[in-house]
Design a protein around this motif. Sequence first.
Motif, short mmCIF file in Angstrom:
data_model
loop_
_atom_site.label_atom_id
_atom_site.label_comp_id
_atom_site.label_asym_id
_atom_site.label_seq_id
_atom_site.Cartn_x
_atom_site.Cartn_y
_atom_site.Cartn_z
N HIS A 104 0.83 -1.20 0.00
CA HIS A 104 0.00 0.00 0.00
C HIS A 104 0.87 1.26 0.00
O HIS A 104 0.56 2.23 -0.71
N SER A 105 1.95 1.24 0.77
CA SER A 105 2.85 2.40 0.75
C SER A 105 3.49 2.58 -0.62
O SER A 105 3.67 3.72 -1.08
N LEU A 106 3.84 1.48 -1.27
CA LEU A 106 4.38 1.57 -2.63
C LEU A 106 3.38 2.23 -3.57
O LEU A 106 3.75 3.05 -4.42
N ASP A 107 2.11 1.86 -3.44
CA ASP A 107 1.09 2.42 -4.31
C ASP A 107 0.90 3.91 -4.04
O ASP A 107 0.78 4.71 -4.97
N GLY A 143 0.03 7.61 6.43
CA GLY A 143 0.57 8.96 6.57
C GLY A 143 1.73 9.15 5.62
O GLY A 143 2.12 8.22 4.89
N ALA A 144 2.29 10.34 5.62
CA ALA A 144 3.40 10.62 4.71
C ALA A 144 4.22 11.78 5.24
O ALA A 144 3.73 12.61 6.02
N GLY A 145 5.48 11.79 4.82
CA GLY A 145 6.33 12.94 5.08
C GLY A 145 7.21 12.86 6.30
O GLY A 145 8.15 13.65 6.43
N ALA A 169 -6.63 -4.98 22.22
CA ALA A 169 -6.25 -6.37 22.49
C ALA A 169 -6.83 -7.33 21.46
O ALA A 169 -6.41 -8.49 21.40
N GLU A 170 -7.78 -6.87 20.66
CA GLU A 170 -8.40 -7.75 19.67
C GLU A 170 -7.43 -8.16 18.55
O GLU A 170 -7.64 -9.16 17.88
N PHE A 171 -6.38 -7.36 18.34
CA PHE A 171 -5.44 -7.65 17.26
C PHE A 171 -4.30 -8.52 17.75
O PHE A 171 -3.83 -8.38 18.89
N ASP A 172 -3.84 -9.44 16.89
CA ASP A 172 -2.74 -10.32 17.28
C ASP A 172 -1.51 -10.19 16.37
O ASP A 172 -0.56 -10.96 16.50
N GLY A 173 -1.51 -9.22 15.47
CA GLY A 173 -0.35 -9.00 14.61
C GLY A 173 -0.38 -7.61 14.01
O GLY A 173 -1.42 -6.95 13.97
N VAL A 174 0.79 -7.17 13.54
CA VAL A 174 0.91 -5.84 12.96
C VAL A 174 1.82 -5.92 11.74
O VAL A 174 2.71 -6.78 11.66
N GLY A 175 1.58 -5.04 10.80
CA GLY A 175 2.47 -4.90 9.65
C GLY A 175 2.78 -3.43 9.44
O GLY A 175 1.88 -2.59 9.53
N VAL A 176 4.03 -3.13 9.20
CA VAL A 176 4.45 -1.74 8.97
C VAL A 176 5.18 -1.69 7.64
O VAL A 176 6.09 -2.50 7.39
N GLY A 177 4.81 -0.77 6.79
CA GLY A 177 5.48 -0.59 5.50
C GLY A 177 5.81 0.87 5.28
O GLY A 177 4.92 1.71 5.25
N VAL A 178 7.11 1.17 5.15
CA VAL A 178 7.55 2.55 4.96
C VAL A 178 8.39 2.65 3.69
O VAL A 178 9.44 2.02 3.58
N TYR A 200 6.31 7.45 2.71
CA TYR A 200 4.92 7.05 2.78
C TYR A 200 4.82 5.89 3.77
O TYR A 200 5.59 4.93 3.69
N TRP A 201 3.85 5.99 4.69
CA TRP A 201 3.78 5.08 5.82
C TRP A 201 2.41 4.39 5.87
O TRP A 201 1.38 5.04 5.76
#
Length: 210
Positions: A104-107, A143-145, A169-178, A200-201
């Motif tokens: 998504h950040s690439l796009d 977000g960006a910048g 607490a409902e979430f059990d994983g995360v992904g970050v793309g910068v 772009y984040w």
Amino acid sequence: MVWRAGSSLVACRGGRALLLAGGLALAASACDPDDSGEPVDPLAGVAGCEDAREWTEEGAIFEARVLERIGEERRTGGRCGERTFPPQGPLPMDPELRCAARLHSLDMAADNYVGYVAEDALGVADRLDAVDYDYGLWAATVGAGWTVADHAVDSWLESEHHCWKLFAAEFDGVGVGVVVLPEPEAPPEGEEAVPAHRSYWTLVVGDEVR
């Protein structure tokens, strides 16, 4: 087995990859060694992730720091508007969520926009489907910048709309793309530069159906 990803260390332990930052195990994904004895790219087995595997060191460093910072905030608990969250454990960096976030950040970087859905109507949910992430629920923030990872997290924490996504607490994983773009070249004489962000984040949290 340990190797370096950006400025973080990745340790193979029992066939799992643990992203280490500040001495804490912050992520887990498969990393059985190949025939050469070298660990396999944690994103190698993620469907549709070819475009997100080659990454800049700066982007990977930002991603690792965001992950570390989320773990720090969750350990102390926090408040988002009228809602208070108790202390809890860190979220692991999920390979599929990370791939979706990077895509998504690439796009956003390619089309110079900041949002959850592109002009072609493809959004974060489509990217989760593309990497075969079977979710019960998910949430994202973009977000960006920013040029400092802590500034991005601070901004999310200051927004009641985004803050809860770091604590729920409902979430059990995360992904970050910068995505970090190179310094733009000067436009040809007589032409104006096209405004664009240098970074772009995307942050995606999810609850995987198991």
